[in-house]
Design a protein around this motif. Structure first.
Motif, PDB file in Angstrom:
ATOM      1  N   GLN A 187      -4.477   5.915  10.215  1.00  0.00           N
ATOM      2  CA  GLN A 187      -4.843   4.821   9.312  1.00  0.00           C
ATOM      3  C   GLN A 187      -5.837   3.893   9.993  1.00  0.00           C
ATOM      4  O   GLN A 187      -5.733   3.640  11.194  1.00  0.00           O
TER       5      GLN A 187
ATOM      6  N   SER B 233      -4.977  -2.492   4.662  1.00  0.00           N
ATOM      7  CA  SER B 233      -5.240  -1.075   4.903  1.00  0.00           C
ATOM      8  C   SER B 233      -6.551  -0.677   4.230  1.00  0.00           C
ATOM      9  O   SER B 233      -6.837  -1.093   3.103  1.00  0.00           O
TER      10      SER B 233
ATOM     11  N   TYR C 251       5.664   6.431   1.829  1.00  0.00           N
ATOM     12  CA  TYR C 251       5.990   5.019   1.606  1.00  0.00           C
ATOM     13  C   TYR C 251       6.273   4.316   2.937  1.00  0.00           C
ATOM     14  O   TYR C 251       5.731   3.246   3.233  1.00  0.00           O
TER      15      TYR C 251
ATOM     16  N   HIS D  11      -6.034   5.972   4.680  1.00  0.00           N
ATOM     17  CA  HIS D  11      -4.752   6.488   5.148  1.00  0.00           C
ATOM     18  C   HIS D  11      -4.767   7.999   4.964  1.00  0.00           C
ATOM     19  O   HIS D  11      -5.133   8.490   3.891  1.00  0.00           O
TER      20      HIS D  11
ATOM     21  N   SER E 262       5.423   5.237   5.939  1.00  0.00           N
ATOM     22  CA  SER E 262       4.378   5.365   6.956  1.00  0.00           C
ATOM     23  C   SER E 262       3.481   4.143   7.040  1.00  0.00           C
ATOM     24  O   SER E 262       2.849   3.897   8.074  1.00  0.00           O
ATOM     25  N   ASP E 263       3.421   3.358   5.986  1.00  0.00           N
ATOM     26  CA  ASP E 263       2.488   2.223   5.931  1.00  0.00           C
ATOM     27  C   ASP E 263       3.100   0.931   6.462  1.00  0.00           C
ATOM     28  O   ASP E 263       2.418  -0.086   6.555  1.00  0.00           O
TER      29      ASP E 263
ATOM     30  N   ALA F 118      -7.469  -0.047   9.397  1.00  0.00           N
ATOM     31  CA  ALA F 118      -7.216  -1.277   8.656  1.00  0.00           C
ATOM     32  C   ALA F 118      -8.253  -2.328   9.013  1.00  0.00           C
ATOM     33  O   ALA F 118      -8.815  -2.329  10.115  1.00  0.00           O
TER      34      ALA F 118
ATOM     35  N   GLY G 255       0.798  -1.221   0.000  1.00  0.00           N
ATOM     36  CA  GLY G 255       0.000   0.000   0.000  1.00  0.00           C
ATOM     37  C   GLY G 255       0.827   1.265   0.000  1.00  0.00           C
ATOM     38  O   GLY G 255       0.470   2.268  -0.634  1.00  0.00           O
ATOM     39  N   GLY G 256       1.953   1.258   0.722  1.00  0.00           N
ATOM     40  CA  GLY G 256       2.816   2.434   0.746  1.00  0.00           C
ATOM     41  C   GLY G 256       3.371   2.778  -0.623  1.00  0.00           C
ATOM     42  O   GLY G 256       3.579   3.958  -0.947  1.00  0.00           O
TER      43      GLY G 256
END
Length: 288
Positions: free
Chosen positions: A281, A231, A204, A234, A206-207, A283, A36-37
């Motif tokens: 975030q 996720s 990038y 975000h 942060s995920d 999830a 995801g990032g």
């Protein structure tokens, strides 16, 4: 600069195929879905390509709609929602197989002066130089004969060093469970003086660990528990210029989980204690 960071910077160099339309690829790895990032970072690059360089991104809000297919490119369509005197708004859609897999709204702002304060305080933690790298610490947990050894031996673009317990450690020892995660991270190479690049690389990174903060509370761990997750959305706010080739403290907490979802919040501080980025975030987390 190691090969993993070179590869990441190459992934972020999107191909422009038409006005406001860009194409990105994924690393050649055996993974089930795109990280995801990576999608968030590439979407932000696409948006930034349509904005004057004197306007800096100050926030993004994103939704992960479908899992990304790493075997085919991702097409990023950028919609120029508004170009105002001070703010610029972009809406980005990531598309694969003719379907939207991800959407993001990003806002850019000219640099202005105004009232200032910072109530957030960086955690009082040990220096990153005194901590082992993530892969070394993880290898101690799983053992030299673990099937995870090959994955842990791969070069990584981000040097991450945990102050708090790993999820695998808390999975094995209930005394280590908690709702906070503190991680030092940096990209271990001197990077260009491009503010957007440093923001993109923060997005990038942060995920990587936010959802783990939810798992840590319950003693769950990817690969060690019957847990599945993804996720959902975000959001990030960028408060001041920073460099991700310097150490950043990523302080994270999980205030709530329930209904097969978990919420995590994070704050990225410069080494000197300045709040640079705020992150939230949610999830999906399912335990079988």
């Amino acid at each position: 600069m190691n090969e993993a960071l070179k590869e990441l910077l190459d992934l972020l160099d999107l191909e422009q195929i038409e006005l406001d339309i860009f194409r990105g690829r994924s690393p050649e790895e055996r993974i089930q879905r795109v990280f995801g990032g990576q999608v968030a970072a590439q979407a932000l690059v696409a948006a930034g390509r349509t904005v004057p360089p004197e306007r800096y991104v100050h926030s993004l809000h994103a939704y992960f709609i479908r899992p990304g297919d790493p075997a085919i490119p991702i097409v990023y369509n950028v919609e120029r929602v508004r170009d105002g005197r001070s703010f610029t708004t972009r809406r980005i859609s990531a598309i694969q197989h003719g379907k939207v897999i991800f959407t993001m709204s990003a806002s850019f702002h000219v640099m202005e002066t105004g009232v200032e304060h910072q109530a957030a305080v960086m955690p009082d933690v040990v220096a990153p130089e005194s901590l082992p790298m993530f892969q070394d610490r993880m290898l101690e947990v799983v053992g030299e004969d673990s099937p995870w050894r090959e994955w842990l031996a791969r070069p990584r673009p981000v040097d991450a060093r945990y102050v708090t317990p790993l999820t695998w450690e808390a999975h094995r020892d209930p005394e280590l469970r908690g709702s906070e995660t503190n991680v030092w991270f940096r990209y271990d190479a001197e990077l260009p003086d491009d503010p957007l690049l440093h923001v993109v690389l923060a997005a990038y990174a942060s995920d990587f660990t936010l959802v783990d903060t939810v798992l840590l509370t319950h003693g769950l761990a990817w690969g060690a528990s019957n847990v599945a997750g993804a996720s959902l959305d975000h959001a990030m706010w960028f408060h001041r210029p920073f460099r991700v080739d310097d150490w950043m403290m990523y302080a994270q907490e999980s205030p709530w989980s329930g209904a097969a979802r978990g919420l995590a919040r994070g704050e990225m501080f410069t080494r000197s204690g300045e709040l640079a980025v705020s992150v939230v975030q949610e999830a999906m987390i399912r335990v079988s």
